[in-house]
Structures are given as structure tokens and as C-alpha cells.
Design a protein around this motif. Structure first.
Motif, PDB file in Angstrom:
ATOM      1  N   UNK A 178       0.847  -1.191   0.000  1.00 46.77           N
ATOM      2  CA  UNK A 178       0.000   0.000   0.000  1.00 46.77           C
ATOM      3  C   UNK A 178       0.882   1.241   0.000  1.00 46.77           C
ATOM      4  N   UNK A 179       0.379   2.306  -0.653  1.00 49.15           N
ATOM      5  CA  UNK A 179       1.073   3.604  -0.610  1.00 49.15           C
ATOM      6  C   UNK A 179       0.045   4.707  -0.384  1.00 49.15           C
ATOM      7  N   UNK A 180       0.473   5.751   0.312  1.00 46.96           N
ATOM      8  CA  UNK A 180      -0.322   6.982   0.405  1.00 46.96           C
ATOM      9  C   UNK A 180       0.538   8.087  -0.190  1.00 46.96           C
ATOM     10  N   UNK A 181       0.116   8.596  -1.334  1.00 48.21           N
ATOM     11  CA  UNK A 181       0.936   9.560  -2.075  1.00 48.21           C
ATOM     12  C   UNK A 181       0.198  10.879  -2.229  1.00 48.21           C
ATOM     13  N   UNK A 182       0.951  11.933  -2.505  1.00 51.72           N
ATOM     14  CA  UNK A 182       0.390  13.286  -2.593  1.00 51.72           C
ATOM     15  C   UNK A 182      -0.470  13.442  -3.838  1.00 51.72           C
ATOM     16  N   UNK A 183      -1.699  13.855  -3.631  1.00 50.15           N
ATOM     17  CA  UNK A 183      -2.643  14.021  -4.742  1.00 50.15           C
ATOM     18  C   UNK A 183      -2.147  15.032  -5.779  1.00 50.15           C
ATOM     19  N   UNK A 184      -2.441  14.744  -7.014  1.00 47.05           N
ATOM     20  CA  UNK A 184      -2.282  15.620  -8.194  1.00 47.05           C
ATOM     21  C   UNK A 184      -0.846  15.847  -8.681  1.00 47.05           C
ATOM     22  N   UNK A 185       0.131  15.372  -7.921  1.00 45.19           N
ATOM     23  CA  UNK A 185       1.535  15.570  -8.309  1.00 45.19           C
ATOM     24  C   UNK A 185       1.883  14.790  -9.581  1.00 45.19           C
ATOM     25  N   UNK A 186       2.805  15.302 -10.409  1.00 44.86           N
ATOM     26  CA  UNK A 186       3.225  14.547 -11.599  1.00 44.86           C
ATOM     27  C   UNK A 186       3.988  13.273 -11.251  1.00 44.86           C
ATOM     28  N   UNK A 187       4.492  13.177 -10.034  1.00 38.27           N
ATOM     29  CA  UNK A 187       5.096  11.923  -9.569  1.00 38.27           C
ATOM     30  C   UNK A 187       4.090  11.091  -8.799  1.00 38.27           C
ATOM     31  N   UNK A 188       3.469  11.727  -7.800  1.00 35.27           N
ATOM     32  CA  UNK A 188       2.737  10.992  -6.774  1.00 35.27           C
ATOM     33  C   UNK A 188       1.228  10.957  -6.994  1.00 35.27           C
TER      34      UNK A 188
END
Ligand code: SF4
Length: 152
Positions: free
Chosen positions: A99-109
Motif C-alpha cells: 500500500x502507498x499513500x501519495x500526494x494528490x495531483x503531483x506529476x510523480x505521486x
């Protein structure tokens, strides 16, 4: 173990030199449940750095070689974004993260919605480069906007 965008835990790795602290996500880190990553730094970009967006396409097209990630001034940083995605995947696989929690809307995440490549604040459907690679490798990706009702 959960892979987490480091900026969500207060690490100043954001392009501006700031962070996107979310105290609920920081709590997961303090409980020893999270590994922090910043794919853009792992890909060799400096901090602070210019903001970037995916031009023509999404993380999927960047990984397949047809899309580009460019800075606001037009620098092509595609190789850095791809490298950062694979380094993040290596970390995720090393700690057996599912599982991952990544930053919304980022071109990476970003996951599901990302900025549209015009640097105007407009968005488009799609995943960032790292989110796309993690999903392709069987990792479930959430963002700070939709992780809350999940039981980690
Ligand atoms: S690449 Fe991801 S972790 Fe790094 S600053 Fe951007 S959103 Fe945060």
C-alpha cells in the motif's frame, strides 16, 4: 509497511522547499507503519526546484516512452521522474509494501487526477509517474484525500 510521500509527513522536499504536512499521515509514520519517499529527490532533482507537470499524457505514457515531464520553464526532466519512480518501487519491494499513500495531483505521486501540463491549475485524469509504476506492480495507491476510512 506503507510507502508515503515524504512531503505529507512534513519533510521539506516539495518543489518550493516546503511540505504538505498531514497529521493523520504523520501519525502512521510515528507508529512505525510508514517508509517516507520523495520520488523527485530520488530521481536526482534538487530542492527547491521548478514545478513540473506531465505534458501530453500521463504517468503511463511517460513510462512507455511517449510522454514527457517538463518544468515550468520547459526543461525536460522525464529521466529524473522515471528514475525516481523505479527507485521508489525498489524501496517498496524491499520492504514488501502493498500500500502507498501519495500526494494528490503531483506529476510523480498523484493518483487518479493530475495537473494537465499547462501550469494553469487545471487537471486531467491519470496517475503520476511513480503512482503508475507502483500500481502496475500490484501496490494499492491512495492519496491524502481518500486514505482515511482505510484500516492500516
Ligand atoms: S515528489 Fe511526491 S513526495 Fe516529493 S515533494 Fe512531490 S509530491 Fe511530495
Amino acid at each position: 509497511m506503507i510507502i508515503v510521500s515524504a512531503c505529507l509527513c512534513g519533510v521539506n522536499c516539495k518543489y518550493s522547499g516546503g511540505n504538505n504536512l498531514n497529521n493523520d499521515i504523520l501519525k502512521l509514520f510515528k507508529e512505525g507503519k510508514a517508509i517516507l519517499v520523495c520520488p523527485e529527490q530520488l530521481g536526482g532533482l534538487e530542492t527547491p526546484r521548478e514545478p513540473h507537470e506531465i505534458l501530453q499524457g500521463t504517468g503511463e505514457s511517460v513510462l512507455s516512452g511517449t510522454g514527457k515531464v517538463i518544468s515550468k520553464k520547459g526543461k525536460n526532466s522525464t529521466d529524473n521522474f522515471v528514475k525516481g519512480a523505479y527507485e521508489t518501487l525498489k524501496i517498496a519491494q524491499s520492504c514488501n509494501a502493498k500500500v502507498a499513500i501519495l500526494k494528490a495531483k503531483s506529476p510523480s505521486c498523484g493518483c487518479g487526477i493530475i495537473y494537465d501540463g499547462t501550469f494553469s491549475g487545471n487537471k486531467k485524469e491519470g496517475n503520476g509517474v511513480t503512482a503508475e509504476l507502483l500500481i502496475k506492480n500490484g501496490i494499492k495507491v491512495y492519496t491524502e484525500e481518500n486514505f482515511k476510512d482505510k484500516n492500516f
